[in-house]
Design an enzyme around this catalytic site. Structure first.
Site, PDB file in Angstrom:
ATOM      1  CD  GLN A   1     -52.849 -53.220  48.157  1.00 19.95           C
ATOM      2  OE1 GLN A   1     -52.463 -52.962  49.291  1.00 19.95           O
ATOM      3  NE2 GLN A   1     -53.609 -52.392  47.475  1.00 19.95           N
TER       4      GLN A   1
ATOM      5  CG  ASP B   1     -58.358 -53.148  53.873  1.00 20.80           C
ATOM      6  OD1 ASP B   1     -58.071 -51.962  54.108  1.00 20.80           O
ATOM      7  OD2 ASP B   1     -57.827 -53.826  52.974  1.00 20.80           O
TER       8      ASP B   1
ATOM      9  CE  LYS C   1     -52.351 -50.144  51.919  1.00 21.56           C
ATOM     10  NZ  LYS C   1     -53.148 -51.017  51.070  1.00 21.56           N
TER      11      LYS C   1
END
Ligand code: NAD
Length: 295
Positions: free
Chosen positions: A97, A120, A53
């Site tokens: 994460q 997200d 990322k």
């Protein structure tokens, strides 16, 4: 006849060029978009995902900040870090994460992220908005799948889509997005009786179970579109999806490979959401500036 391969790598590289332009405009006219990534512990797969990322951010010109905490981080410290990022004007997207260490209450952590920075799309408010068809951010993996289907003009309205897996990050949002486009959706889980009976009736099969070779050619209809979200590591170290690729590709109409399918699209959609968050923040900032100059 062999299926058309839907190359996520190719579609993603096309998207990356568009995204670079949007980052350039933001950076020249306002500020560089910023993404914060929180990592707790040293799960090897998570470390690889976070590194990828950050690498993609750099390639596109997005500022990324990685917050790498030890696995025994407290709930309080994690929540405080999120609060700091929520009010940091240089950070437009916040990603935690997953998975988090077992002692952390994940729901509370996700709910602490400012809705406008929830790139997200996992915050309960964004999930609720997705149910009503008004999501602020679409979860990256199913969003990437929708872009792949659109890129190949695969019809969705009135089509029967069967999704294998009902997780909050893939299966459930995938079902909602396909429903929104007029598909008839069936969601199967590990408890589903006679999986093949469902997949054989599907125009589109989305595999998100995390089980290598779960879908075989006898389980699909000729010409079906097969999307493989699964990522599994074989004993010899190679990556594979949930689809028995060599057999299924001879019967399907369209198929995504692993690697090089859904994976590259997921990262690009995260970048898209971060840029979108920055574009919205810019619009708000400019509107605020306009009001104050009028007063
Ligand atoms: P998960 O473990 O949270 O959920 C798996 C789901 O599959 C569950 O709902 C379970 O009931 C169902 N399932 C398991 N075995 C089954 C079976 N035999 N028959 C029917 N259903 C079954 O997993 P997840 O987080 O949704 O991820 C699924 C897969 O997708 C994993 O391999 C993961 O690594 C991969 N993934 C890929 C990307 C990407 O960018 N390509 C992103 C996220 C997840």
């Amino acid at each position: 006849m062999s299926a058309t391969i839907i190359s996520g790598s190719l579609i993603a590289s096309k998207f990356r060029e568009e995204l670079k332009q949007r980052v350039k405009i933001l950076s020249e006219t306002w500020m560089q978009p910023g993404l914060a990534v929180i990592l707790a512990g040293d799960n090897p797969a998570s470390c690889v995902y976070v590194r990828n990322k950050a690498k993609t951010c750099e390639e596109l010109g997005i500022r990324s900040e990685i917050f790498n905490f030890p696995g025994d981080i407290s709930q309080k410290t994690l929540l405080q870090q999120i609060q700091d990022l929520n009010v940091n004007p240089e950070i437009h997207g916040i990603l935690v994460q997953l998975p988090l260490p077992g002692h952390i209450r994940i729901d509370e952590v996700i709910a602490a992220i400012a809705i406008g920075k929830d790139v997200d799309g996992f915050h309960p408010c964004n999930v609720g908005a997705l149910v009503t068809g008004h999501a602020l951010f679409h979860p990256c993996t199913p969003f990437g799948v929708m872009k792949m289907l659109a890129e190949y003009d695969i019809p969705l309205q009135g089509q029967h889509a069967v999704i294998i897996g009902r997780s909050n990050i893939v299966g459930k949002p995938m079902a909602l997005m396909l429903l929104e486009k007029g598909a008839t959706v069936t969601v199967c889980t590990s408890r589903t009786r006679d999986l093949a009976n469902h997949t054989r009736n599907a125009d589109i099969v989305v595999m998100a179970a995390g089980k290598a070779n779960l879908l075989t050619s006898d389980m699909i209809r000729t010409g079906a579109t097969v999307i493989d979200v699964g990522i599994n590591r074989l004993p010899d170290g190679r990556l594979c999806g949930d689809v028995e690729f060599s057999g299924v590709k001879e019967k399907a109409g369209y198929i995504t490979p692993v690697p090089g399918g859904v994976g590259p699209m997921t990262i690009v959609m995260l970048m898209n959401n971060t840029i979108e968050a920055a574009e919205r923040a810019k619009a708000v900032a400019l509107a605020g500036g306009w009001h104050s100059s009028v007063q």
